[in-house]
Design an enzyme around this catalytic site. Structure first.
Site, PDB file in Angstrom:
ATOM      1  CB  SER A  93      -0.961  -0.056   1.186  1.00 12.83           C
ATOM      2  OG  SER A  93      -1.995   0.892   1.053  1.00 12.83           O
ATOM      3  CG  MET A  94       2.304   5.337   2.401  1.00 15.16           C
ATOM      4  SD  MET A  94       2.188   6.207   3.995  1.00 15.16           S
ATOM      5  CE  MET A  94       3.367   5.269   4.970  1.00 15.16           C
TER       6      MET A  94
END
Length: 251
Positions: A93-94
């Site tokens: 994700s991030m």
């Protein structure tokens, strides 16, 4: 001053004889301990080091960094000091965007660049969506965490735990939601893209767009599950990581 390696990285399982190092970069609101099972599963053949971003767990007294660029800058300084063995990078994700920006910095600095990058649960950097979770009130951010099933349900229901965690969670959402891709040059390393077939955050087209970001092979693997398929499909993800590490040590 160069960032301290021991401040930024956690080694949960010693692996001094490992032929390859894997850097794990957590998701928004995530911490190093979430990925402890990766170290346990891959040691001793892989040295797993997991980033601990400021503002959480044993770094809770530090102010969270406000941008992806700031995180990548600090991590590039840290990783430039660890050049004794081949490096693979896994970001979820991030963390996938942090990993991409880190790899760009290592490439341009002439430091040891990753031999493989795993982009998990994140659309390609060039695929932008307008997202404003960081502007919500605390209950609104907690609702988003519940939607993505990325946090422990007990923690989400504990007001004191969430009060302490909220500054870093909000800062991470702000960092990733205000990120804009600016690089002209693609990476030179292979990329393995992992995506969940029911992930509301990433379409298959957005996952395949990672092919624009490397001159080397970009492989897209679709796994069953939502945004946190890495939990639901942990054995399969670990097999993918182990196979890549074994390929490195055989060469």
């Amino acid at each position: 001053m160069r960032p301290d390696v021991d401040t930024w990285l956690r080694r949960f399982e010693p692996a001094p004889e490992a032929g390859v190092r894997l850097l794990v970069l957590p998701h928004a609101g995530g911490s190093a301990s979430f990925y402890r099972p990766v170290s346990r599963a891959l040691a001793p053949r892989v040295e797993v080091v997991t980033a601990q971003y400021p503002g959480r767990q044993d770094r809770h007294r530090e102010r969270p960094l406000p941008t992806i660029a700031a995180l990548a800058d600090q991590l590039a300084e840290v990783m430039s000091a660890l050049d004794d063995r081949p490096l693979m990078v896994f970001g979820h994700s991030m963390g996938a965007v942090v990993g991409y920006e880190l790899a760009q910095r290592l490439r341009t600095a002439g430091a040891r660049a990753p031999i493989r990058f795993f982009a998990s649960g994140r659309r390609a950097p060039s695929r932008h969506r307008v997202e404003t979770v960081h502007l919500r009130d605390d209950p609104g951010i907690i609702a988003e965490l519940r939607r993505l099933s990325g946090s422990n349900a007990d923690a989400l229901a504990n007001p004191e735990v969430m009060r302490l965690a909220m500054p870093s969670v909000r800062a991470d959402y702000r960092a990733i939601e205000t990120y804009r891709h600016t690089h002209d040059a693609p990476l030179g390393c292979p990329i393995t893209v992992l995506t969940g077939d029911a992930d509301p955050q990433v379409t298959l087209e957005e996952a395949r767009a990672w092919r624009e970001h490397s001159t080397a092979e970009v492989e897209v693997q679709v796994l069953p599950g939502g945004h946190f398929f890495v939990v639901e499909q942990a054995p399969r993800v670990l097999r993918i990581l182990a196979a890549a590490a074994d390929a490195v040590t055989r060469t």
